[in-house]
Structure formats: structure tokens, C-alpha cells
Design a protein around this motif. Structure first.
Motif, PDB file in Angstrom:
ATOM      1  N   VAL A   1       0.865  -1.174   0.000  1.00  0.00           N
ATOM      2  CA  VAL A   1       0.000   0.000   0.000  1.00  0.00           C
ATOM      3  C   VAL A   1       0.905   1.227   0.000  1.00  0.00           C
ATOM      4  O   VAL A   1       1.819   1.339   0.818  1.00  0.00           O
ATOM      5  CB  VAL A   1      -0.926  -0.011   1.229  1.00  0.00           C
ATOM      6  CG1 VAL A   1      -1.723   1.275   1.304  1.00  0.00           C
ATOM      7  CG2 VAL A   1      -1.850  -1.208   1.180  1.00  0.00           C
ATOM      8  N   SER A   2       0.655   2.120  -0.930  1.00  0.00           N
ATOM      9  CA  SER A   2       1.519   3.283  -1.097  1.00  0.00           C
ATOM     10  C   SER A   2       0.869   4.522  -0.499  1.00  0.00           C
ATOM     11  O   SER A   2      -0.342   4.695  -0.547  1.00  0.00           O
ATOM     12  CB  SER A   2       1.782   3.509  -2.583  1.00  0.00           C
ATOM     13  OG  SER A   2       2.526   4.673  -2.785  1.00  0.00           O
ATOM     14  N   ASN A   3       1.707   5.392   0.023  1.00  0.00           N
ATOM     15  CA  ASN A   3       1.208   6.671   0.505  1.00  0.00           C
ATOM     16  C   ASN A   3       1.719   7.817  -0.363  1.00  0.00           C
ATOM     17  O   ASN A   3       1.462   8.969  -0.064  1.00  0.00           O
ATOM     18  CB  ASN A   3       1.597   6.889   1.965  1.00  0.00           C
ATOM     19  CG  ASN A   3       3.101   6.837   2.172  1.00  0.00           C
ATOM     20  OD1 ASN A   3       3.858   6.606   1.233  1.00  0.00           O
ATOM     21  ND2 ASN A   3       3.520   7.018   3.406  1.00  0.00           N
ATOM     22  N   ARG A   4       2.434   7.508  -1.437  1.00  0.00           N
ATOM     23  CA  ARG A   4       2.971   8.571  -2.289  1.00  0.00           C
ATOM     24  C   ARG A   4       2.243   8.710  -3.616  1.00  0.00           C
ATOM     25  O   ARG A   4       2.541   9.629  -4.364  1.00  0.00           O
ATOM     26  CB  ARG A   4       4.461   8.356  -2.518  1.00  0.00           C
ATOM     27  CG  ARG A   4       4.799   7.053  -3.174  1.00  0.00           C
ATOM     28  CD  ARG A   4       6.292   6.881  -3.268  1.00  0.00           C
ATOM     29  NE  ARG A   4       6.583   5.645  -3.979  1.00  0.00           N
ATOM     30  CZ  ARG A   4       7.668   5.425  -4.647  1.00  0.00           C
ATOM     31  NH1 ARG A   4       8.599   6.352  -4.704  1.00  0.00           N
ATOM     32  NH2 ARG A   4       7.850   4.287  -5.250  1.00  0.00           N
ATOM     33  N   LEU A   5       1.301   7.825  -3.929  1.00  0.00           N
ATOM     34  CA  LEU A   5       0.525   7.949  -5.163  1.00  0.00           C
ATOM     35  C   LEU A   5      -0.636   8.906  -4.936  1.00  0.00           C
ATOM     36  O   LEU A   5      -1.336   8.824  -3.929  1.00  0.00           O
ATOM     37  CB  LEU A   5      -0.010   6.585  -5.607  1.00  0.00           C
ATOM     38  CG  LEU A   5       1.016   5.572  -6.095  1.00  0.00           C
ATOM     39  CD1 LEU A   5       0.341   4.249  -6.387  1.00  0.00           C
ATOM     40  CD2 LEU A   5       1.720   6.081  -7.326  1.00  0.00           C
ATOM     41  N   ALA A   6      -0.867   9.790  -5.905  1.00  0.00           N
ATOM     42  CA  ALA A   6      -1.951  10.760  -5.765  1.00  0.00           C
ATOM     43  C   ALA A   6      -3.108  10.431  -6.702  1.00  0.00           C
ATOM     44  O   ALA A   6      -4.242  10.276  -6.253  1.00  0.00           O
ATOM     45  CB  ALA A   6      -1.431  12.167  -6.041  1.00  0.00           C
ATOM     46  N   ASP A   7      -2.841  10.333  -8.011  1.00  0.00           N
ATOM     47  CA  ASP A   7      -3.910  10.134  -8.983  1.00  0.00           C
ATOM     48  C   ASP A   7      -3.982   8.708  -9.505  1.00  0.00           C
ATOM     49  O   ASP A   7      -5.059   8.209  -9.803  1.00  0.00           O
ATOM     50  CB  ASP A   7      -3.708  11.083 -10.178  1.00  0.00           C
ATOM     51  CG  ASP A   7      -3.807  12.539  -9.760  1.00  0.00           C
ATOM     52  OD1 ASP A   7      -4.545  12.822  -8.806  1.00  0.00           O
ATOM     53  OD2 ASP A   7      -3.140  13.377 -10.383  1.00  0.00           O
ATOM     54  N   SER A   8      -2.860   8.062  -9.658  1.00  0.00           N
ATOM     55  CA  SER A   8      -2.790   6.744 -10.269  1.00  0.00           C
ATOM     56  C   SER A   8      -3.281   5.670  -9.304  1.00  0.00           C
ATOM     57  O   SER A   8      -3.022   5.741  -8.104  1.00  0.00           O
ATOM     58  CB  SER A   8      -1.345   6.455 -10.677  1.00  0.00           C
ATOM     59  OG  SER A   8      -1.231   5.179 -11.228  1.00  0.00           O
ATOM     60  N   PRO A   9      -3.992   4.655  -9.815  1.00  0.00           N
ATOM     61  CA  PRO A   9      -4.434   3.580  -8.925  1.00  0.00           C
ATOM     62  C   PRO A   9      -3.287   2.685  -8.469  1.00  0.00           C
ATOM     63  O   PRO A   9      -3.313   2.168  -7.363  1.00  0.00           O
ATOM     64  CB  PRO A   9      -5.443   2.794  -9.757  1.00  0.00           C
ATOM     65  CG  PRO A   9      -5.186   3.166 -11.157  1.00  0.00           C
ATOM     66  CD  PRO A   9      -4.557   4.511 -11.153  1.00  0.00           C
ATOM     67  N   CYS A  10      -2.265   2.506  -9.324  1.00  0.00           N
ATOM     68  CA  CYS A  10      -1.137   1.664  -8.952  1.00  0.00           C
ATOM     69  C   CYS A  10       0.066   1.987  -9.833  1.00  0.00           C
ATOM     70  O   CYS A  10      -0.076   2.612 -10.887  1.00  0.00           O
ATOM     71  CB  CYS A  10      -1.480   0.180  -9.056  1.00  0.00           C
ATOM     72  SG  CYS A  10      -1.974  -0.331 -10.695  1.00  0.00           S
TER      73      CYS A  10
ATOM     74  N   SER B   1     -10.470   5.527  -6.416  1.00  0.00           N
ATOM     75  CA  SER B   1     -11.812   4.943  -6.566  1.00  0.00           C
ATOM     76  C   SER B   1     -11.788   3.633  -7.340  1.00  0.00           C
ATOM     77  O   SER B   1     -12.605   2.748  -7.084  1.00  0.00           O
ATOM     78  CB  SER B   1     -12.739   5.952  -7.243  1.00  0.00           C
ATOM     79  OG  SER B   1     -12.239   6.280  -8.534  1.00  0.00           O
ATOM     80  N   ILE B   2     -10.854   3.481  -8.272  1.00  0.00           N
ATOM     81  CA  ILE B   2     -10.756   2.232  -9.043  1.00  0.00           C
ATOM     82  C   ILE B   2     -10.372   1.078  -8.121  1.00  0.00           C
ATOM     83  O   ILE B   2     -10.974  -0.004  -8.176  1.00  0.00           O
ATOM     84  CB  ILE B   2      -9.726   2.382 -10.186  1.00  0.00           C
ATOM     85  CG1 ILE B   2     -10.208   3.414 -11.199  1.00  0.00           C
ATOM     86  CG2 ILE B   2      -9.450   1.049 -10.851  1.00  0.00           C
ATOM     87  CD1 ILE B   2      -9.192   3.759 -12.256  1.00  0.00           C
ATOM     88  N   ILE B   3      -9.407   1.294  -7.263  1.00  0.00           N
ATOM     89  CA  ILE B   3      -8.959   0.248  -6.335  1.00  0.00           C
ATOM     90  C   ILE B   3     -10.078  -0.101  -5.357  1.00  0.00           C
ATOM     91  O   ILE B   3     -10.325  -1.277  -5.064  1.00  0.00           O
ATOM     92  CB  ILE B   3      -7.689   0.696  -5.578  1.00  0.00           C
ATOM     93  CG1 ILE B   3      -6.528   0.911  -6.557  1.00  0.00           C
ATOM     94  CG2 ILE B   3      -7.308  -0.296  -4.498  1.00  0.00           C
ATOM     95  CD1 ILE B   3      -6.054  -0.331  -7.266  1.00  0.00           C
ATOM     96  N   ASN B   4     -10.792   0.909  -4.861  1.00  0.00           N
ATOM     97  CA  ASN B   4     -11.898   0.648  -3.933  1.00  0.00           C
ATOM     98  C   ASN B   4     -13.010  -0.148  -4.591  1.00  0.00           C
ATOM     99  O   ASN B   4     -13.545  -1.102  -4.008  1.00  0.00           O
ATOM    100  CB  ASN B   4     -12.441   1.965  -3.376  1.00  0.00           C
ATOM    101  CG  ASN B   4     -11.460   2.616  -2.420  1.00  0.00           C
ATOM    102  OD1 ASN B   4     -10.691   1.940  -1.766  1.00  0.00           O
ATOM    103  ND2 ASN B   4     -11.487   3.935  -2.363  1.00  0.00           N
TER     104      ASN B   4
END
Length: 150
Positions: free
Chosen positions: A7-16, A60-63
Motif C-alpha cells: 500500500v503506497s502513501n505517495r501515489l496521488a492520482d494513479s491507482p497503482c 476509486s478504481i482500487i476501492n
């Protein structure tokens, strides 16, 4: 295909995204070494980078994927979407696809799903093509304009 998923805390817009370890080849070096004509494939197995997939938990995609996967573990659409996320993160991280035909077939299936098309519609299109009259310029006996010049 990946060493671990975190789980990343540095991604803002990208799902992965995919990141490589400190040791081993970068994405660009892997691409260069795959293009070498006289490469040693035994060394490339050791030097290929260990990929880590970082997932953005707020996307939202990951959720939505997590909810759908929890609801039905054997859903082929969810599996295709997860593989599509992996393939797109491969591309955006600079790696090349191992199986581009599989990637394109997944995209085509999801486009059909998005357009609410069934696989049976392909057969109907083929039947429609057989019912069409022949084109005007399809006569084999007529000479083309270039043959008349000669």
C-alpha cells in the motif's frame, strides 16, 4: 510477476504503479538488454529487476475493484481488470509487455462490456456482410485505368 504488493502513501492520482528495487536493471536497461542480438539469457534472469506493485488505497478504481472482488472471487471481469491494471502500470513504468496480444484481447473484452455488446453480435455482423451486394468496381473482367494506359 511481482515480488510483492504494498500500500503506497505517495501515489496521488494513479491507482497503482510498479517500482523496481535498488539492485538489478531498471526498466530502460531491461528494454535495452532485451533488444540485444547476442545476449546471454541466463544472466538476464538474474539481473531482471524485482518489481513491487504499489497500490493507492484512496483511488476509486482500487476501492471498486476490492468491493467487486469481495463480492465474487471468481468474476472474470474483475480478474481482467486487475490484469489490465498490472499491464498498464507496466507500460507507464517503462517496461514492455510480455504478451501484447493478451493485453489487447482484454481491452477489447472490456470495451465490449462498456458498450454492452455480446460476443454473439460478432456473428450477426458477419451475416450482414454476406447480404451486401457486390461493389461497383469489383468486376474482374474490366481493365483498370492503369492497364488501359499500358
Amino acid at each position: 510477476k511481482v515480488e510483492k504488493v504494498v500500500v503506497s502513501n505517495r501515489l496521488a492520482d494513479s491507482p497503482c504503479c510498479l517500482v523496481t528495487g535498488e539492485y538489478g536493471w531498471s526498466a530502460n536497461m531491461e528494454r535495452i538488454m532485451k533488444a540485444q542480438a547476442l545476449r546471454d539469457s541466463t544472466q538476464s534472469a538474474y539481473m531482471t529487476s524485482k518489481k513491487t506493485m504499489e497500490i493507492n488505497p484512496t483511488n476509486s478504481i482500487i476501492n471498486a475493484l476490492r468491493e467487486k472482488a469481495d463480492a465474487d472471487q471468481s468474476d472474470k471481469t474483475v480478474r481482467d481488470l486487475i490484469w489490465l491494471l498490472y499491464d498498464t502500470s507496466l507500460l507507464t513504468s517503462g517496461f514492455s509487455l510480455d504478451e501484447p496480444a493478451t493485453f489487447s484481447s482484454r481491452i477489447h473484452r472490456l470495451v465490449k462490456l462498456g458498450l454492452s455488446l455480446d460476443d454473439d453480435d460478432d456473428d450477426a455482423e458477419d451475416d450482414d456482410m454476406e447480404d451486401l451486394p457486390p461493389l461497383d468496381g469489383d468486376d474482374d473482367n474490366e481493365e483498370s485505368a492503369m492497364e488501359q494506359v499500358d
